[in-house]
Design a protein around this motif. Structure first.
Motif, PDB file in Angstrom:
ATOM      1  N   ASP A  35       0.831  -1.201   0.000  1.00 39.79           N
ATOM      2  CA  ASP A  35       0.000   0.000   0.000  1.00 39.79           C
ATOM      3  C   ASP A  35       0.866   1.251   0.000  1.00 39.79           C
ATOM      4  OD1 ASP A  35      -2.180  -1.646   0.042  1.00 39.79           O
ATOM      5  OD2 ASP A  35      -2.475  -1.515   2.217  1.00 39.79           O
ATOM      6  N   PHE A  36       1.950   1.229   0.753  1.00 34.45           N
ATOM      7  CA  PHE A  36       2.837   2.390   0.815  1.00 34.45           C
ATOM      8  C   PHE A  36       3.475   2.657  -0.536  1.00 34.45           C
ATOM      9  CE2 PHE A  36       7.269   3.787   1.126  1.00 34.45           C
ATOM     10  CZ  PHE A  36       7.077   5.057   1.648  1.00 34.45           C
ATOM     11  N   LEU A  37       3.923   1.591  -1.201  1.00 27.13           N
ATOM     12  CA  LEU A  37       4.593   1.760  -2.483  1.00 27.13           C
ATOM     13  C   LEU A  37       3.619   2.229  -3.550  1.00 27.13           C
ATOM     14  CD1 LEU A  37       6.921  -1.365  -2.472  1.00 27.13           C
ATOM     15  CD2 LEU A  37       7.557   1.018  -2.104  1.00 27.13           C
ATOM     16  N   GLN A  38       2.396   1.747  -3.520  1.00 25.41           N
ATOM     17  CA  GLN A  38       1.414   2.202  -4.490  1.00 25.41           C
ATOM     18  C   GLN A  38       1.078   3.669  -4.268  1.00 25.41           C
ATOM     19  OE1 GLN A  38      -1.870  -0.481  -4.093  1.00 25.41           O
ATOM     20  NE2 GLN A  38      -0.819  -2.194  -5.066  1.00 25.41           N
ATOM     21  N   ALA A  39       0.928   4.036  -3.022  1.00 24.63           N
ATOM     22  CA  ALA A  39       0.622   5.431  -2.727  1.00 24.63           C
ATOM     23  C   ALA A  39       1.839   6.314  -2.874  1.00 24.63           C
ATOM     24  CB  ALA A  39       0.059   5.557  -1.308  1.00 24.63           C
ATOM     25  N   GLY A  40       3.036   5.731  -2.720  1.00 21.72           N
ATOM     26  CA  GLY A  40       4.255   6.521  -2.763  1.00 21.72           C
ATOM     27  C   GLY A  40       4.805   6.749  -4.143  1.00 21.72           C
ATOM     28  N   SER A  41       4.118   6.241  -5.180  1.00 21.31           N
ATOM     29  CA  SER A  41       4.617   6.417  -6.543  1.00 21.31           C
ATOM     30  C   SER A  41       4.682   7.884  -6.929  1.00 21.31           C
ATOM     31  CB  SER A  41       3.734   5.653  -7.530  1.00 21.31           C
ATOM     32  OG  SER A  41       2.390   6.106  -7.426  1.00 21.31           O
ATOM     33  N   SER A  42       3.830   8.710  -6.320  1.00 21.03           N
ATOM     34  CA  SER A  42       3.865  10.136  -6.595  1.00 21.03           C
ATOM     35  C   SER A  42       4.358  10.924  -5.384  1.00 21.03           C
ATOM     36  CB  SER A  42       2.461  10.621  -6.991  1.00 21.03           C
ATOM     37  OG  SER A  42       1.537  10.365  -5.941  1.00 21.03           O
ATOM     38  N   LYS A  43       4.902  10.222  -4.415  1.00 19.93           N
ATOM     39  CA  LYS A  43       5.359  10.851  -3.185  1.00 19.93           C
ATOM     40  C   LYS A  43       6.870  11.050  -3.239  1.00 19.93           C
ATOM     41  CE  LYS A  43       5.870   9.806   1.756  1.00 19.93           C
ATOM     42  NZ  LYS A  43       7.335   9.669   1.688  1.00 19.93           N
ATOM     43  N   ILE A  44       7.321  12.185  -2.780  1.00 16.28           N
ATOM     44  CA  ILE A  44       8.751  12.466  -2.737  1.00 16.28           C
ATOM     45  C   ILE A  44       9.335  11.845  -1.479  1.00 16.28           C
ATOM     46  CG2 ILE A  44      10.516  14.247  -2.649  1.00 16.28           C
ATOM     47  CD1 ILE A  44       9.137  14.104  -5.293  1.00 16.28           C
ATOM     48  N   THR A  45      10.331  10.998  -1.657  1.00 24.38           N
ATOM     49  CA  THR A  45      11.001  10.388  -0.517  1.00 24.38           C
ATOM     50  C   THR A  45      12.327  11.085  -0.275  1.00 24.38           C
ATOM     51  OG1 THR A  45      11.771   8.300   0.431  1.00 24.38           O
ATOM     52  CG2 THR A  45      12.189   8.665  -1.914  1.00 24.38           C
ATOM     53  N   TYR A  46      12.950  10.812   0.847  1.00 24.50           N
ATOM     54  CA  TYR A  46      14.205  11.466   1.209  1.00 24.50           C
ATOM     55  C   TYR A  46      15.261  10.412   1.530  1.00 24.50           C
ATOM     56  CZ  TYR A  46      12.394  10.476   5.897  1.00 24.50           C
ATOM     57  OH  TYR A  46      11.879   9.861   7.003  1.00 24.50           O
ATOM     58  N   PRO A  47      16.545  10.736   1.427  1.00 24.44           N
ATOM     59  CA  PRO A  47      17.602   9.755   1.704  1.00 24.44           C
ATOM     60  C   PRO A  47      17.505   9.233   3.136  1.00 24.44           C
ATOM     61  CG  PRO A  47      18.508  11.646   0.564  1.00 24.44           C
ATOM     62  CD  PRO A  47      17.103  12.005   0.927  1.00 24.44           C
ATOM     63  N   GLY A  48      17.582   7.921   3.279  1.00 22.06           N
ATOM     64  CA  GLY A  48      17.511   7.302   4.594  1.00 22.06           C
ATOM     65  C   GLY A  48      16.125   6.858   5.009  1.00 22.06           C
ATOM     66  N   ARG A  80       7.594   1.372  -8.592  1.00 26.84           N
ATOM     67  CA  ARG A  80       7.556  -0.073  -8.369  1.00 26.84           C
ATOM     68  C   ARG A  80       7.122  -0.790  -9.641  1.00 26.84           C
ATOM     69  NH1 ARG A  80       2.937  -3.323  -4.953  1.00 26.84           N
ATOM     70  NH2 ARG A  80       3.483  -5.405  -5.684  1.00 26.84           N
ATOM     71  N   VAL A  81       7.896  -1.769 -10.055  1.00 27.57           N
ATOM     72  CA  VAL A  81       7.555  -2.638 -11.179  1.00 27.57           C
ATOM     73  C   VAL A  81       7.577  -4.069 -10.658  1.00 27.57           C
ATOM     74  CG1 VAL A  81       8.155  -3.410 -13.487  1.00 27.57           C
ATOM     75  CG2 VAL A  81       8.537  -1.025 -12.837  1.00 27.57           C
ATOM     76  N   ASN A  82       6.389  -4.640 -10.501  1.00 26.79           N
ATOM     77  CA  ASN A  82       6.253  -5.967  -9.887  1.00 26.79           C
ATOM     78  C   ASN A  82       6.898  -5.950  -8.502  1.00 26.79           C
ATOM     79  OD1 ASN A  82       4.885  -6.951 -12.134  1.00 26.79           O
ATOM     80  ND2 ASN A  82       6.790  -7.543 -13.150  1.00 26.79           N
ATOM     81  N   LYS A  83       8.005  -6.682  -8.316  1.00 28.48           N
ATOM     82  CA  LYS A  83       8.660  -6.735  -7.010  1.00 28.48           C
ATOM     83  C   LYS A  83       9.929  -5.894  -6.956  1.00 28.48           C
ATOM     84  CE  LYS A  83       5.867  -9.525  -4.839  1.00 28.48           C
ATOM     85  NZ  LYS A  83       5.137  -9.109  -3.602  1.00 28.48           N
ATOM     86  N   LEU A  84      10.169  -5.073  -7.985  1.00 31.09           N
ATOM     87  CA  LEU A  84      11.357  -4.230  -8.030  1.00 31.09           C
ATOM     88  C   LEU A  84      10.995  -2.818  -7.601  1.00 31.09           C
ATOM     89  CD1 LEU A  84      14.357  -3.854  -8.820  1.00 31.09           C
ATOM     90  CD2 LEU A  84      13.544  -3.224 -11.114  1.00 31.09           C
ATOM     91  N   VAL A  85      11.711  -2.303  -6.603  1.00 26.91           N
ATOM     92  CA  VAL A  85      11.469  -0.973  -6.061  1.00 26.91           C
ATOM     93  C   VAL A  85      12.667  -0.079  -6.378  1.00 26.91           C
ATOM     94  CG1 VAL A  85      11.041   0.382  -3.976  1.00 26.91           C
ATOM     95  CG2 VAL A  85      10.030  -1.881  -4.222  1.00 26.91           C
ATOM     96  N   THR A  86      12.419   1.055  -7.012  1.00 22.17           N
ATOM     97  CA  THR A  86      13.465   2.015  -7.339  1.00 22.17           C
ATOM     98  C   THR A  86      13.028   3.407  -6.900  1.00 22.17           C
ATOM     99  OG1 THR A  86      12.584   2.410  -9.557  1.00 22.17           O
ATOM    100  CG2 THR A  86      14.228   0.657  -9.320  1.00 22.17           C
ATOM    101  N   VAL A  87      13.998   4.299  -6.812  1.00 18.52           N
ATOM    102  CA  VAL A  87      13.731   5.710  -6.516  1.00 18.52           C
ATOM    103  C   VAL A  87      14.319   6.531  -7.652  1.00 18.52           C
ATOM    104  CG1 VAL A  87      14.110   7.632  -4.941  1.00 18.52           C
ATOM    105  CG2 VAL A  87      13.737   5.331  -4.037  1.00 18.52           C
ATOM    106  N   ARG A  88      13.464   7.257  -8.348  1.00 16.01           N
ATOM    107  CA  ARG A  88      13.902   8.117  -9.438  1.00 16.01           C
ATOM    108  C   ARG A  88      14.255   9.485  -8.876  1.00 16.01           C
ATOM    109  NH1 ARG A  88      10.406   9.688 -14.878  1.00 16.01           N
ATOM    110  NH2 ARG A  88      12.109  10.719 -16.008  1.00 16.01           N
ATOM    111  N   ALA A  89      15.517   9.836  -8.955  1.00 15.40           N
ATOM    112  CA  ALA A  89      15.999  11.065  -8.332  1.00 15.40           C
ATOM    113  C   ALA A  89      15.385  12.292  -8.985  1.00 15.40           C
ATOM    114  CB  ALA A  89      17.525  11.135  -8.423  1.00 15.40           C
ATOM    115  N   VAL A  90      15.074  13.292  -8.164  1.00 17.63           N
ATOM    116  CA  VAL A  90      14.540  14.546  -8.683  1.00 17.63           C
ATOM    117  C   VAL A  90      15.643  15.338  -9.371  1.00 17.63           C
ATOM    118  CG1 VAL A  90      13.465  16.725  -8.036  1.00 17.63           C
ATOM    119  CG2 VAL A  90      12.728  14.613  -6.950  1.00 17.63           C
TER     120      VAL A  90
END
Length: 315
Positions: A35-48, A80-90
């Protein structure tokens, strides 16, 4: 002699979990991560920041594993693509693809080629054989053409080009064979994060205020005076003097103010991480006219926030 020892009683909130209960908790944690990853696709995350468990997902670019936890290593958006989680840097360099339209600056003139700074990890290359030359588009390049390369492009010149191919070391090769491409004049360059420039059907935009926009996918945007296509065509369909001239045309004050207004609008939208499209830029310009906002006032925080709020509500 037998002694009796009293064992400490469990507190009221203590409960013993059976193995099946533990498995159920693990499934619930995995569901929460999904649920977090689905909702976080448009959410800005921070290092750590904790993203998910490495036992449930695989880590990708922009993440690392610490104590079986997937942690973000850069600031960006979670994908998120299937079970792969990445962070696209701003904030990142432009990652080119064949067919992309880019705006760049000539940095060096070399034998039969120009080096172009295009906001990528390394300079691009524009070959002499990949430009339009006087006397015909398809004619062979001669030694005389190589001797007068600086009459076409020289250090500091801005140009719009298309990514044609890649060399073995990853350097992108550009071309300007279309009359829509070539040297840029009569305008101003604006740099924004490449992630904010969306892929559109056409990256050449004309606003009703007499301003043309070129949205480079590398994050470089050219804001200039409107030029008709017929103005660049000569008797044979190719006016070399107009295409490779280094002199700007006469620009009236109203057009200069319109260019400055559009430039400030782009800067405001980019500072609030608003994706730039033709519709968004047109709405922003119309809003600034409706509000009768002065060009300098557009850069004030309260006016910028009002602009972004209006754009988001329309979208």
């Amino acid at each position: 002699m037998i002694e009796f020892t009293s064992f400490r009683q469990h507190p009221d909130n203590f409960s013993v979990k059976h193995p099946e209960d533990v498995d159920m908790d693990m499934d619930m944690d995995e569901d929460e991560d999904e649920d977090f990853l689905q909702a976080g696709s448009s959410k800005i995350t921070y290092p750590g920041e904790y993203l998910t468990s490495s036992q449930a997902f695989m880590r990708g670019h922009g993440t690392y594993v610490d104590n079986e936890d997937v942690i973000a290593s850069v600031s960006g958006t979670v994908e998120r693509v299937n079970k792969l989680v990445t962070v696209r840097a701003v904030r990142t360099r432009y990652n080119p693809e064949v067919g992309d339209l880019v705006v760049g600056r000539i940095t060096e003139v070399q034998p039969r080629r120009w080096k172009v700074e295009a906001n990528s990890r390394q300079d691009a290359v524009l070959m002499l054989s990949s430009v339009n030359l006087p006397g015909g588009v398809q004619r062979r390049k001669l030694e005389s053409d190589e001797l007068q390369m600086r009459t076409f492009f020289e250090e500091g010149d801005l140009l719009v080009a298309e990514v044609q191919a890649f060399f073995s070391d990853g350097t992108m090769s550009l071309h300007t064979r279309s009359l829509s491409y070539g040297k840029l004049r009569n305008g101003q360059l604006v740099a924004v994060p490449p992630i904010l420039v969306r892929r559109l059907k056409s990256h050449f935009i004309s606003l009703p205020c007499g301003v043309d926009l070129i949205l480079g996918l590398n994050g470089y945007i050219w804001v200039s005076k409107h030029v008709k296509e017929s103005d660049r065509e000569g008797e044979e369909g190719f006016d070399a003097e107009a295409v490779y001239s280094n002199r700007n045309d006469d620009i009236d004050d109203s057009t200069r103010m319109a260019i400055s207004r559009v430039t400030n609008l782009i800067l405001v939208l980019a500072s609030h991480s608003v994706p730039l499209t033709d519709a968004v830029l047109l709405d922003a310009y119309e809003w600034s006219i409706e509000q009768d906002a002065h060009i300098k006032d557009l850069l004030q925080d309260e006016i910028g926030e009002a602009l972004v709020t209006s754009i988001i509500s329309r979208g």
